[in-house]
Design a protein around this motif. Structure first.
Motif, PDB file in Angstrom:
ATOM      1  N   GLU A 128       0.807  -1.218   0.000  1.00  0.00           N
ATOM      2  CA  GLU A 128       0.000   0.000   0.000  1.00  0.00           C
ATOM      3  C   GLU A 128       0.843   1.273   0.000  1.00  0.00           C
ATOM      4  O   GLU A 128       0.358   2.356  -0.326  1.00  0.00           O
ATOM      5  N   LEU A 129       2.107   1.149   0.327  1.00  0.00           N
ATOM      6  CA  LEU A 129       3.028   2.301   0.311  1.00  0.00           C
ATOM      7  C   LEU A 129       3.807   2.356  -1.000  1.00  0.00           C
ATOM      8  O   LEU A 129       4.902   2.883  -1.055  1.00  0.00           O
ATOM      9  N   GLY A 130       3.229   1.815  -2.042  1.00  0.00           N
ATOM     10  CA  GLY A 130       3.875   1.843  -3.346  1.00  0.00           C
ATOM     11  C   GLY A 130       5.024   0.854  -3.449  1.00  0.00           C
ATOM     12  O   GLY A 130       5.973   1.098  -4.190  1.00  0.00           O
ATOM     13  N   GLY A 131       4.932  -0.231  -2.700  1.00  0.00           N
ATOM     14  CA  GLY A 131       5.986  -1.246  -2.745  1.00  0.00           C
ATOM     15  C   GLY A 131       7.254  -0.798  -2.040  1.00  0.00           C
ATOM     16  O   GLY A 131       8.333  -1.277  -2.328  1.00  0.00           O
ATOM     17  N   ARG A 132       7.106   0.139  -1.118  1.00  0.00           N
ATOM     18  CA  ARG A 132       8.256   0.633  -0.355  1.00  0.00           C
ATOM     19  C   ARG A 132       8.172   0.121   1.074  1.00  0.00           C
ATOM     20  O   ARG A 132       7.127  -0.297   1.547  1.00  0.00           O
ATOM     21  N   THR A 133       9.287   0.206   1.755  1.00  0.00           N
ATOM     22  CA  THR A 133       9.280  -0.084   3.182  1.00  0.00           C
ATOM     23  C   THR A 133       8.719   1.135   3.910  1.00  0.00           C
ATOM     24  O   THR A 133       8.612   2.232   3.331  1.00  0.00           O
ATOM     25  N   THR A 134       8.409   0.936   5.164  1.00  0.00           N
ATOM     26  CA  THR A 134       7.922   2.042   5.982  1.00  0.00           C
ATOM     27  C   THR A 134       8.958   3.162   6.026  1.00  0.00           C
ATOM     28  O   THR A 134       8.631   4.343   5.862  1.00  0.00           O
TER      29      THR A 134
ATOM     30  N   ALA B 149      10.572   9.459   1.919  1.00  0.00           N
ATOM     31  CA  ALA B 149      10.091  10.068   0.675  1.00  0.00           C
ATOM     32  C   ALA B 149       9.062  11.166   0.932  1.00  0.00           C
ATOM     33  O   ALA B 149       8.583  11.799  -0.010  1.00  0.00           O
ATOM     34  N   GLY B 150       8.718  11.373   2.203  1.00  0.00           N
ATOM     35  CA  GLY B 150       7.798  12.452   2.539  1.00  0.00           C
ATOM     36  C   GLY B 150       6.345  12.055   2.710  1.00  0.00           C
ATOM     37  O   GLY B 150       5.481  12.925   2.841  1.00  0.00           O
ATOM     38  N   VAL B 151       6.060  10.765   2.703  1.00  0.00           N
ATOM     39  CA  VAL B 151       4.685  10.336   2.949  1.00  0.00           C
ATOM     40  C   VAL B 151       4.362  10.680   4.408  1.00  0.00           C
ATOM     41  O   VAL B 151       5.163  10.380   5.303  1.00  0.00           O
ATOM     42  N   PRO B 152       3.227  11.317   4.652  1.00  0.00           N
ATOM     43  CA  PRO B 152       2.885  11.714   6.026  1.00  0.00           C
ATOM     44  C   PRO B 152       2.819  10.508   6.966  1.00  0.00           C
ATOM     45  O   PRO B 152       2.285   9.456   6.589  1.00  0.00           O
ATOM     46  N   PRO B 153       3.352  10.645   8.177  1.00  0.00           N
ATOM     47  CA  PRO B 153       3.348   9.536   9.132  1.00  0.00           C
ATOM     48  C   PRO B 153       1.955   8.958   9.385  1.00  0.00           C
ATOM     49  O   PRO B 153       1.813   7.753   9.558  1.00  0.00           O
ATOM     50  N   LYS B 154       0.930   9.796   9.384  1.00  0.00           N
ATOM     51  CA  LYS B 154      -0.433   9.296   9.606  1.00  0.00           C
ATOM     52  C   LYS B 154      -0.839   8.335   8.489  1.00  0.00           C
ATOM     53  O   LYS B 154      -1.458   7.298   8.738  1.00  0.00           O
TER      54      LYS B 154
END
Length: 64
Positions: free
Chosen positions: A30-36, A42-47
């Motif tokens: 769900e994170l675009g195939g990325r790790t947390t 990459a700047g994805v909001p922690p929430k």
């Protein structure tokens, strides 16, 4: 949600020692195939990251 709250929640869920390793090694689709860690860096909001982690780990709604 701040980064510190995100890490505190992940620590509470997985344990402090394991949560860091999990965040660096586990890919969350769900994170675009990325790790947390990659998503946060990459700047994805922690929430948003926490919501994806919560669903990935199948945590109860009370963990929102």
């Amino acid at each position: 949600m701040r980064h510190t709250e995100f890490w505190a929640r992940l620590d509470d869920t997985l344990g402090r020692a394991y949560s860091r390793t999990w965040a660096e090694l586990t890919v969350v689709r769900e994170l675009g195939g990325r790790t947390t860690r990659e998503a946060l860096d990459a700047g994805v909001p922690p929430k948003q990251v926490w919501a994806a982690v919560r669903r990935h780990l199948e945590l109860p709604d009370s963990e929102r």
